[in-house]
Write a protein that holds these residues in place. Structure first.
Motif, PDB file in Angstrom:
ATOM      1  N   ILE A 123       0.842  -1.199   0.000  1.00 49.72           N
ATOM      2  CA  ILE A 123       0.000   0.000   0.000  1.00 49.72           C
ATOM      3  C   ILE A 123       0.877   1.248   0.000  1.00 49.72           C
ATOM      4  N   ILE A 124       1.944   1.220   0.797  1.00 51.34           N
ATOM      5  CA  ILE A 124       2.908   2.325   0.795  1.00 51.34           C
ATOM      6  C   ILE A 124       3.519   2.482  -0.592  1.00 51.34           C
ATOM      7  N   ALA A 125       3.898   1.363  -1.198  1.00 49.99           N
ATOM      8  CA  ALA A 125       4.544   1.407  -2.514  1.00 49.99           C
ATOM      9  C   ALA A 125       3.625   2.021  -3.568  1.00 49.99           C
ATOM     10  N   ILE A 126       2.363   1.623  -3.587  1.00 48.65           N
ATOM     11  CA  ILE A 126       1.431   2.129  -4.594  1.00 48.65           C
ATOM     12  C   ILE A 126       1.153   3.614  -4.391  1.00 48.65           C
ATOM     13  N   SER A 127       0.975   4.036  -3.145  1.00 49.53           N
ATOM     14  CA  SER A 127       0.699   5.455  -2.889  1.00 49.53           C
ATOM     15  C   SER A 127       1.910   6.318  -3.246  1.00 49.53           C
ATOM     16  N   ILE A 128       3.105   5.829  -2.953  1.00 48.22           N
ATOM     17  CA  ILE A 128       4.319   6.563  -3.314  1.00 48.22           C
ATOM     18  C   ILE A 128       4.453   6.658  -4.829  1.00 48.22           C
ATOM     19  N   LEU A 129       4.198   5.557  -5.522  1.00 47.12           N
ATOM     20  CA  LEU A 129       4.301   5.565  -6.982  1.00 47.12           C
ATOM     21  C   LEU A 129       3.316   6.552  -7.596  1.00 47.12           C
ATOM     22  N   ALA A 130       2.074   6.546  -7.110  1.00 44.32           N
ATOM     23  CA  ALA A 130       1.062   7.454  -7.659  1.00 44.32           C
ATOM     24  C   ALA A 130       1.474   8.912  -7.474  1.00 44.32           C
TER      25      ALA A 130
END
Length: 426
Positions: free
Chosen positions: A399-406
């Motif tokens: 979840i952290i990874a996806i939010s950072i990527l976005a």
């Protein structure tokens, strides 16, 4: 490249092993510098905000609006006088890293002045993070040691990097965090080198070990975040939207900072007046909302404890005001970082979003907005993922990874300061 440099490049050579030992020693010194900074900051804060107010019948300085305004204004005056007397321009964390990339060193005098200026700002309630002045100070220490020993570039550059890595490992609890900053900086330059990364990892690991052995401190160990009850695939979708929202807040910070710094440039010959103005603004806002004073590190737990009492509107107001006063302090000449303030902004806004959208888990709201804001400002997605992950349940990693990527994709071209065109030093 001469013979000496060839020996340094070969990571299996005896000179390189000696370089790793040097990095370990400098990393340990970076950790000790960090410890000294934190001790002085902690004791000084208690003196200014607890002991002195008690002389006037107050249990704490944050209880009195007048005391807050006077203290913050005095802090602004002292910060401005440091700049005026030393003739050293305050630098952001990104600018310090850019100086290292361009020159392979940090100016020892500028770094130590920035360390002092940052310490003074934090003592007097500055809405700034300690990681900024500590990066400059620890890197300057590494440069000073290398030059005192007569070490030339590239060894001097590695000593500088080791000082910064030791500080990051000690303070942010991630042996790989600063190495990843180096890697991500090198991606755009088309050049990476193990001779930079391995010493950085060694220095950060030793720095972490020394700091933990002396203090028992674990980054984020004092926070009590809401539990993540059950992993859900749907939360990855929420991570995109919440990360984008965090990115938008980061863009607001960048736009506000750039506008204020542009105005401040017109008065750069009057650093005392600029820093004093920042102190007055900080004091006025802090008098109304004392939780906005300081870096936001300890204040995050206040938000977590009092979120229900504060309510939706107040949490949003606190998040936006934190953006405003942090940008104000940094633009008008206070030396500091923006990692901890961005974590505060993300926590406040995440708590507000959960109150607005209670079907999204509270911890998902917090971690995604926090990640989005911080990556918008720092532009180091992998390093930030490693640092933020240390605060939360390991199940939140995707979840952290996806939010950072976005957020990173949204804000990729928006920089607090222009990116350097130079390559990572040899």
């Amino acid at each position: 490249m001469d013979e000496t440099n060839e020996q340094v490049v070969d990571i299996r050579s005896r000179p390189f092993y000696k370089l790793l030992l040097l990095s370990a020693a400098v990393g340990a010194l970076g950790a000790l510098l960090t410890l000294a900074f934190i001790i002085i900051m902690t004791q000084g804060t208690q003196l200014i905000w607890e002991f002195i107010p008690q002389l006037f019948g107050l249990s704490s300085g944050t209880e009195s609006a007048l005391f807050i305004i006077v203290a913050c204004t005095l802090g602004g005056l002292l910060v401005g006088l440091i700049t005026h007397c030393t003739r050293t321009r305050p630098a952001l964390l990104a600018e310090e890293l850019g100086e290292f990339v361009e020159n392979g060193r940090l100016d020892p005098r500028n770094g130590m002045v920035g360390l002092l200026r940052g310490l003074v700002g934090l003592l007097f309630g500055g809405s700034i993070g300690p990681e900024g002045p500590l990066t400059g100070g620890s890197g300057a220490l590494g440069t000073w040691l290398a030059e005192r020993m007569g070490l030339k570039r590239p060894v001097g550059a590695i000593s500088t990097l080791a000082g910064m890595s030791g500080m990051f490992g000690a303070f942010l609890g991630s042996p790989f965090g600063f190495a990843m900053f180096t890697i991500e900086g090198g991606l755009e330059k088309g050049k990476l080198s193990w001779k930079l990364l391995l010493p950085s990892i060694v220095a950060a690991s030793v720095g972490y070990g020394v700091f933990f052995a002396l203090t028992g401190y674990v980054f984020g160990g004092g926070y009590i975040f809401p539990a993540y009850e059950e992993w859900r695939l749907l939360d990855l979708g929420y991570a995109v939207l919440l990360g984008l929202l965090g990115g938008l807040v980061g863009l607001l910070f960048i736009r506000l900072f750039k506008g204020m710094r542009s105005l401040a440039e017109k008065g750069k010959t009057h650093p005392v007046a600029l820093a004093l103005l920042a102190g007055l603004i900080l004091g006025a806002v802090g008098a109304l909302f004392p939780v906005l004073l300081f870096s936001g590190d300890a204040e995050i737990q206040v938000l977590l404890n009092d979120a229900a009492k504060l309510g939706l509107i107040m949490l949003i107001v606190l998040a936006l005001l934190k953006v405003f006063i942090t940008a104000t302090c940094l633009a008008l000449g206070w030396s500091g970082g923006y990692i901890f303030p961005s974590f505060f902004m993300g926590t406040a806004l995440g708590l507000a979003l959960h109150q607005m959208l209670p079907f999204i888990p509270e911890i998902v709201c917090i971690v995604c907005v926090m990640s989005g804001i911080s990556v918008a400002l720092l532009k180091s997605p992998i390093a930030l993922a490693l640092i933020i992950q240390t605060l939360f349940d390991v199940r939140l990693a995707p979840i952290i990874a996806i939010s950072i990527l976005a957020a990173f994709l949204l804000t990729y071209k928006a920089e607090l300061v222009p990116a350097t065109e130079n390559k990572v030093p040899e």
